[in-house]
Design an enzyme around this catalytic site. Sequence first.
Site, PDB file in Angstrom:
ATOM      1  N   ASP A   1       0.641  -1.192   0.040  1.00 53.28           N
ATOM      2  CA  ASP A   1      -0.024   0.073   0.033  1.00 53.28           C
ATOM      3  C   ASP A   1       0.899   1.245   0.108  1.00 53.28           C
ATOM      4  OD1 ASP A   1      -2.341   1.572   0.096  1.00 53.28           O
ATOM      5  OD2 ASP A   1      -3.280   0.408   1.641  1.00 53.28           O
TER       6      ASP A   1
HETATM    7  C1  BGC Z   1      -5.000   3.287  -0.145  1.00 51.98           C
HETATM    8  C2  BGC Z   1      -5.157   1.978  -1.298  1.00 51.98           C
HETATM    9  C3  BGC Z   1      -4.935   2.699  -2.452  1.00 51.98           C
HETATM   10  C4  BGC Z   1      -3.617   3.409  -2.492  1.00 51.98           C
HETATM   11  C5  BGC Z   1      -3.427   3.890  -3.964  1.00 51.98           C
HETATM   12  C6  BGC Z   1      -3.927   3.795  -0.393  1.00 51.98           C
HETATM   13  O1  BGC Z   1      -3.836   4.962   0.586  1.00 51.98           O
HETATM   14  O2  BGC Z   1      -5.225   2.392   1.108  1.00 51.98           O
HETATM   15  O3  BGC Z   1      -6.332   1.252  -1.084  1.00 51.98           O
HETATM   16  O4  BGC Z   1      -5.125   1.467  -3.511  1.00 51.98           O
HETATM   17  O5  BGC Z   1      -3.698   4.416  -1.588  1.00 51.98           O
HETATM   18  O6  BGC Z   1      -4.277   5.097  -4.210  1.00 51.98           O
END
Ligand code: BGC
Length: 715
Positions: free
Chosen positions: A257
């Site tokens: 993440d």
């Molecule tokens: C979120 C994810 C997301 C990623 C990319 C993160 O802050 O937890 O779910 O896919 O950002 O945007």
Amino acid sequence: MKRIHELMGAMTLAEKLGQLTMTAAGYTVTGPVIAGDSTESIRDGTIGNLLNLVGPGPVHEMQRLAVEESRLGIPLLIGLDIIHGHRSLFPIPLGEAAVFDPQVWALTAREAAREAAADGLAMSFAPMLDVSRDPRWGRTAEGPGEDPWLGTLIARAKVQGFQGEDLSAADALAAVAKHFCAYGPVEGGREYAAVDISERTLREVHLPGFAAAVAAGVVAVMPSFTDLAGTPMTAHVDLLRHYLRGQLGFDGVIVSDYNAIAELLRHGVAADLPEAAALALAAGVDIDMMSDAYRRGLPVALERGLVTIAQIDESVLRVLTLKQRLGLFDDPYRRGATAERPEALAQRRQLARSVAARAVVLLKNDGDTLPLRPAQRRVGLVGPLADAPGEMRGPWWAAGVAEGHVGVLQGLREVLDGTEIVFAPGVEIEGDDRSGIAAAVELCGRIDVLVLCLGEGATMSGEAASRADPGLPGQQRALVEATVAAARSRGVPVIAIVFSGRPLLVSWLAERVDALLAAWFLGCEAGRALADILGGRVSPSGRTPISWPRVVGQIPVYYAQRPTGRPADAKDKFTSKYLDVANDPLYPFGHGLGYGRFTLANLRVSPERVGEHETIEIAVDVANEGAHAAEETVFLFTHDKVASVTRPLLELKGFGKITLSPGQAGTVRIRLPASELRFLGPDLTPVFEPGEVEILVGPRADRSQLLLGRVVLST
Ligand code: BGC
């Protein structure tokens, strides 16, 4: 494979680490801005993956740099959060779960994939499979709701929908099952907080969705930000390597993440970036999203002997294999090469409208207040969400622009012929200003029915949007009190539509209004879909995929509770209950009314006795005694009464649907493979135990409304 091995043989360490790196392109919904360093790094092969870049032009330009100007010409993998549609938005996932229809779940993912791929994208950071039993947690909006079995159906449908039949096709996206795992039970519902749950809950509730996604062929998984009982998921060797890769046989890519590898420092398991990078790599995290920990940390980790080049190669191989499977080596410009036909967009809007209507949950409808009657010619539309097209997008709107959205005011005006809509916002979604309430009260003096549009703003749920007391924000309660009093004084019926990314705490509102609708965030066709429901063109058929608590203190309140030795008994103080509030939720899982009136009778379960490899046939007769044609959803729950470990009082195992005209009757049949009645025994391995299992069938997870049958399991 030959090409990949040749490439790997030719790659420098920096180029390898580039393939393990994903950087944001600084895209904003209004246009792409390539972050300073990315362009050069793509050219020199040290960035191999991007997120947040949209549009064939910008995407192909970046691909060109990678493919034509970098030394090895390896194409980029480009992804975005396609959570509930890309440009044409469907209902938020929690709302879509309410549709209880795997075909719909697959179809909206397919359409989202088509649209996103036409914008040049190859990866969707979805589906989110985190079961949530805590509406305080904002990301409840993005997931399947409270039930693990439902979550497995959604997982399967979404993976199939995003990835299609052929991952290399111009309209296919790599799906990313996220967030692995057990992100939902963050302590206190507080975003990014730690998680501490039992091994049984982990395996029974939080892992099945991911197992289903892997079985459906998902090609990527994202670990959650959270710490699970002392180990941050980004570094969780046991769950990522041993369970996900080992036990489930997942051979795709694990993408971290956003900045999660660097956050291992804050979690306090790594002293510096090289250590953090080494931990994540050891756990099998292949792509580092936004930490730059692999590029900066792994060379030092190699020197320190914390990682081996073989580990790095293993991840590079997986990333290149995914790029190959996506067809990126064969034609990096395939996605986005042809613009979509305008008819495809129009059809998608139609789909969005019908899915949105099906996602609406009619929570209450006293005296058949809905649908509106032809004599109700003047509709008073009041509330901060009545004319708020942009809010209809809900959280995570990808490339969905506000202008393309139809709010309630527009929808009612367009769809409800012969009806005059008079409108007053009354108050804003948040804030202290009550100055608009007087106009809303005045309006109540000249209408036949009052429709209140209330709720949260679109960004009050989703990531980083936990709420300790998720009720109606701002001055909305004051607006309700004043307008309901004015309407009541004239005998005007009151309907409330609540927009939210989670169940809201609205007991007080439910008491005051005649009809209450949960509209989640319905996407681009929200207003027309709601007009279809209010006007009676569509009978509501959505069923809430999550319990609606009465008060925050009940949380977590969910239907699949395990038994207590002292079940609640009003006459006995020493039983499991609250002194100040009922145990049950305001609305249980599965609740949702329609314009029909259904009765269920004559439950049949056959055979009476089954072995593990047989199938149980369940049938129930359904009659529509109401005045409108409508769809009924019939749920099948089971309860294993005596087992080696305590079993939940109800467990969802199936559902069936039937559409009946007024006065019509039919039969719903559900097949239940007996193997589905296996559970995790005392040592957490699956067992099929002989004995009696209750079969409970009915309209919602409320035992008092379920028909009861039995089946005996025999070995
Ligand atoms: C979120 C994810 C997301 C990623 C990319 C993160 O802050 O937890 O779910 O896919 O950002 O945007």
